[in-house]
Design a protein around this motif. Structure first.
Motif, PDB file in Angstrom:
ATOM      1  N   GLN A  73       0.852  -1.190   0.000  1.00  0.00           N
ATOM      2  CA  GLN A  73       0.000   0.000   0.000  1.00  0.00           C
ATOM      3  C   GLN A  73       0.881   1.231   0.000  1.00  0.00           C
ATOM      4  O   GLN A  73       1.809   1.328   0.809  1.00  0.00           O
ATOM      5  N   PHE A  74       0.577   2.163  -0.891  1.00  0.00           N
ATOM      6  CA  PHE A  74       1.374   3.373  -1.032  1.00  0.00           C
ATOM      7  C   PHE A  74       0.465   4.589  -1.011  1.00  0.00           C
ATOM      8  O   PHE A  74      -0.593   4.584  -1.640  1.00  0.00           O
ATOM      9  N   LEU A  75       0.886   5.608  -0.307  1.00  0.00           N
ATOM     10  CA  LEU A  75       0.180   6.869  -0.248  1.00  0.00           C
ATOM     11  C   LEU A  75       1.144   7.932  -0.764  1.00  0.00           C
ATOM     12  O   LEU A  75       2.220   8.124  -0.206  1.00  0.00           O
ATOM     13  N   ASP A  76       0.775   8.588  -1.846  1.00  0.00           N
ATOM     14  CA  ASP A  76       1.635   9.582  -2.491  1.00  0.00           C
ATOM     15  C   ASP A  76       0.988  10.943  -2.298  1.00  0.00           C
ATOM     16  O   ASP A  76       0.014  11.284  -2.966  1.00  0.00           O
ATOM     17  N   LEU A  77       1.515  11.721  -1.352  1.00  0.00           N
ATOM     18  CA  LEU A  77       0.958  13.036  -1.026  1.00  0.00           C
ATOM     19  C   LEU A  77       1.643  14.114  -1.852  1.00  0.00           C
ATOM     20  O   LEU A  77       2.864  14.160  -1.926  1.00  0.00           O
ATOM     21  N   GLY A  78       0.845  14.983  -2.460  1.00  0.00           N
ATOM     22  CA  GLY A  78       1.412  16.018  -3.314  1.00  0.00           C
ATOM     23  C   GLY A  78       2.007  15.414  -4.557  1.00  0.00           C
ATOM     24  O   GLY A  78       3.069  15.795  -5.025  1.00  0.00           O
ATOM     25  N   SER A  79       1.304  14.456  -5.098  1.00  0.00           N
ATOM     26  CA  SER A  79       1.825  13.605  -6.164  1.00  0.00           C
ATOM     27  C   SER A  79       2.071  14.309  -7.481  1.00  0.00           C
ATOM     28  O   SER A  79       2.956  13.935  -8.235  1.00  0.00           O
ATOM     29  N   GLY A  80       1.274  15.305  -7.786  1.00  0.00           N
ATOM     30  CA  GLY A  80       1.350  15.893  -9.118  1.00  0.00           C
ATOM     31  C   GLY A  80       0.703  14.972 -10.133  1.00  0.00           C
ATOM     32  O   GLY A  80       0.232  13.877  -9.805  1.00  0.00           O
ATOM     33  N   LEU A  81       0.684  15.417 -11.342  1.00  0.00           N
ATOM     34  CA  LEU A  81       0.042  14.671 -12.417  1.00  0.00           C
ATOM     35  C   LEU A  81       0.873  13.465 -12.832  1.00  0.00           C
ATOM     36  O   LEU A  81       2.090  13.571 -12.960  1.00  0.00           O
ATOM     37  N   PRO A  82       0.244  12.309 -13.034  1.00  0.00           N
ATOM     38  CA  PRO A  82       1.003  11.167 -13.548  1.00  0.00           C
ATOM     39  C   PRO A  82       1.709  11.552 -14.839  1.00  0.00           C
ATOM     40  O   PRO A  82       1.102  12.148 -15.722  1.00  0.00           O
ATOM     41  N   SER A  83       2.966  11.258 -14.918  1.00  0.00           N
ATOM     42  CA  SER A  83       3.732  11.664 -16.097  1.00  0.00           C
ATOM     43  C   SER A  83       4.628  10.519 -16.550  1.00  0.00           C
ATOM     44  O   SER A  83       4.144   9.576 -17.136  1.00  0.00           O
ATOM     45  N   ALA A  84       5.882  10.586 -16.213  1.00  0.00           N
ATOM     46  CA  ALA A  84       6.834   9.566 -16.650  1.00  0.00           C
ATOM     47  C   ALA A  84       6.573   8.287 -15.860  1.00  0.00           C
ATOM     48  O   ALA A  84       5.495   7.732 -15.925  1.00  0.00           O
ATOM     49  N   GLU A  85       7.523   7.831 -15.112  1.00  0.00           N
ATOM     50  CA  GLU A  85       7.315   6.688 -14.227  1.00  0.00           C
ATOM     51  C   GLU A  85       6.657   7.190 -12.951  1.00  0.00           C
ATOM     52  O   GLU A  85       6.998   8.236 -12.434  1.00  0.00           O
ATOM     53  N   ASN A  86       5.722   6.418 -12.446  1.00  0.00           N
ATOM     54  CA  ASN A  86       4.957   6.831 -11.280  1.00  0.00           C
ATOM     55  C   ASN A  86       4.941   5.738 -10.231  1.00  0.00           C
ATOM     56  O   ASN A  86       5.244   4.584 -10.509  1.00  0.00           O
ATOM     57  N   THR A  87       4.528   6.112  -9.032  1.00  0.00           N
ATOM     58  CA  THR A  87       4.475   5.185  -7.915  1.00  0.00           C
ATOM     59  C   THR A  87       3.665   3.942  -8.260  1.00  0.00           C
ATOM     60  O   THR A  87       4.124   2.809  -8.049  1.00  0.00           O
ATOM     61  N   HIS A  88       2.474   4.119  -8.813  1.00  0.00           N
ATOM     62  CA  HIS A  88       1.619   2.956  -9.086  1.00  0.00           C
ATOM     63  C   HIS A  88       2.218   2.044 -10.151  1.00  0.00           C
ATOM     64  O   HIS A  88       2.117   0.833 -10.056  1.00  0.00           O
ATOM     65  N   GLN A  89       2.853   2.609 -11.149  1.00  0.00           N
ATOM     66  CA  GLN A  89       3.424   1.777 -12.209  1.00  0.00           C
ATOM     67  C   GLN A  89       4.525   0.880 -11.668  1.00  0.00           C
ATOM     68  O   GLN A  89       4.558  -0.318 -11.958  1.00  0.00           O
ATOM     69  N   GLU A  90       5.423   1.454 -10.896  1.00  0.00           N
ATOM     70  CA  GLU A  90       6.539   0.663 -10.374  1.00  0.00           C
ATOM     71  C   GLU A  90       6.059  -0.352  -9.348  1.00  0.00           C
ATOM     72  O   GLU A  90       6.434  -1.514  -9.397  1.00  0.00           O
ATOM     73  N   ALA A  91       5.197   0.066  -8.426  1.00  0.00           N
ATOM     74  CA  ALA A  91       4.703  -0.854  -7.399  1.00  0.00           C
ATOM     75  C   ALA A  91       3.926  -2.005  -8.037  1.00  0.00           C
ATOM     76  O   ALA A  91       4.091  -3.173  -7.649  1.00  0.00           O
ATOM     77  N   GLN A  92       3.102  -1.709  -9.020  1.00  0.00           N
ATOM     78  CA  GLN A  92       2.261  -2.740  -9.630  1.00  0.00           C
ATOM     79  C   GLN A  92       3.009  -3.600 -10.642  1.00  0.00           C
ATOM     80  O   GLN A  92       2.535  -4.678 -10.992  1.00  0.00           O
ATOM     81  N   ARG A  93       4.179  -3.174 -11.077  1.00  0.00           N
ATOM     82  CA  ARG A  93       5.033  -4.073 -11.871  1.00  0.00           C
ATOM     83  C   ARG A  93       5.514  -5.223 -10.996  1.00  0.00           C
ATOM     84  O   ARG A  93       5.617  -6.356 -11.435  1.00  0.00           O
ATOM     85  N   ILE A  94       5.822  -4.883  -9.753  1.00  0.00           N
ATOM     86  CA  ILE A  94       6.334  -5.877  -8.813  1.00  0.00           C
ATOM     87  C   ILE A  94       5.199  -6.665  -8.177  1.00  0.00           C
ATOM     88  O   ILE A  94       5.276  -7.870  -8.029  1.00  0.00           O
ATOM     89  N   ASN A  95       4.129  -5.980  -7.803  1.00  0.00           N
ATOM     90  CA  ASN A  95       2.971  -6.611  -7.181  1.00  0.00           C
ATOM     91  C   ASN A  95       1.713  -6.019  -7.825  1.00  0.00           C
ATOM     92  O   ASN A  95       1.287  -4.928  -7.455  1.00  0.00           O
ATOM     93  N   PRO A  96       1.108  -6.708  -8.778  1.00  0.00           N
ATOM     94  CA  PRO A  96      -0.068  -6.173  -9.476  1.00  0.00           C
ATOM     95  C   PRO A  96      -1.232  -5.829  -8.554  1.00  0.00           C
ATOM     96  O   PRO A  96      -2.107  -5.053  -8.929  1.00  0.00           O
ATOM     97  N   GLU A  97      -1.241  -6.381  -7.334  1.00  0.00           N
ATOM     98  CA  GLU A  97      -2.314  -6.087  -6.382  1.00  0.00           C
ATOM     99  C   GLU A  97      -2.000  -4.893  -5.475  1.00  0.00           C
ATOM    100  O   GLU A  97      -2.816  -4.536  -4.615  1.00  0.00           O
TER     101      GLU A  97
END
Length: 146
Positions: A73-97
């Motif tokens: 579970q990841f909480l990204d505060l002040g994340s800004g707009l999804p652009s290049a590589e993002n928290t969800h992309q990297e985390a879900q590459r490793i764990n799709p859930e």
């Protein structure tokens, strides 16, 4: 999810959203943001490179947490707009859930983020102010604004 107040989206004023997104080579920005970034680059020509280095660091940290540390579970505060590589992309590459919730104070960021992630059931965008952490809580494994 609650609707984003479109009246709060002002594309005539520059924002950190746009300047940061532009510095990461994203396309979803406004001309006013491009103007500000050009001015910033005059006094800080390495600013774009520094922004990219910060994003690279974020991705390395998320990769470690999702992989070796087993965080899902990841909480990204002040994340800004999804652009290049993002928290969800990297985390879900490793764990799709893996669940990721982005919070941002900018209504346009939240509106764009929700549109980009509409098909990702494990990733959410919420409007919130990280200066008011008491308003942010977890509900069923997903962060929500109180």
């Amino acid at each position: 999810m609650a609707a984003v107040d479109r009246a709060k989206i002002d594309t005539s004023k520059p924002s950190m959203r746009g300047c940061t997104t532009l510095s990461l080579a994203a396309r979803t920005i406004f001309e006013v943001d491009r103007e500000v970034l050009r001015e910033v680059q005059k006094i800080a020509p390495d600013g774009v490179q520094a922004g990219r280095q910060c994003r690279d660091w974020l991705i390395r940290v998320v990769r470690h947490l999702a992989g070796q540390a087993g965080i899902d579970q990841f909480l990204d505060l002040g994340s800004g707009l999804p652009s290049a590589e993002n928290t969800h992309q990297e985390a879900q590459r490793i764990n799709p859930e893996a669940r990721v919730v982005y919070f941002d104070i900018d209504a346009s960021v939240v509106a764009h983020g929700r549109a980009l992630l509409v098909d990702n059931e494990h990733t959410h965008f919420e409007l919130g102010d990280m200066r008011k952490p008491a308003e942010i809580h977890f509900l069923g494994g997903v962060a929500r604004k109180r």
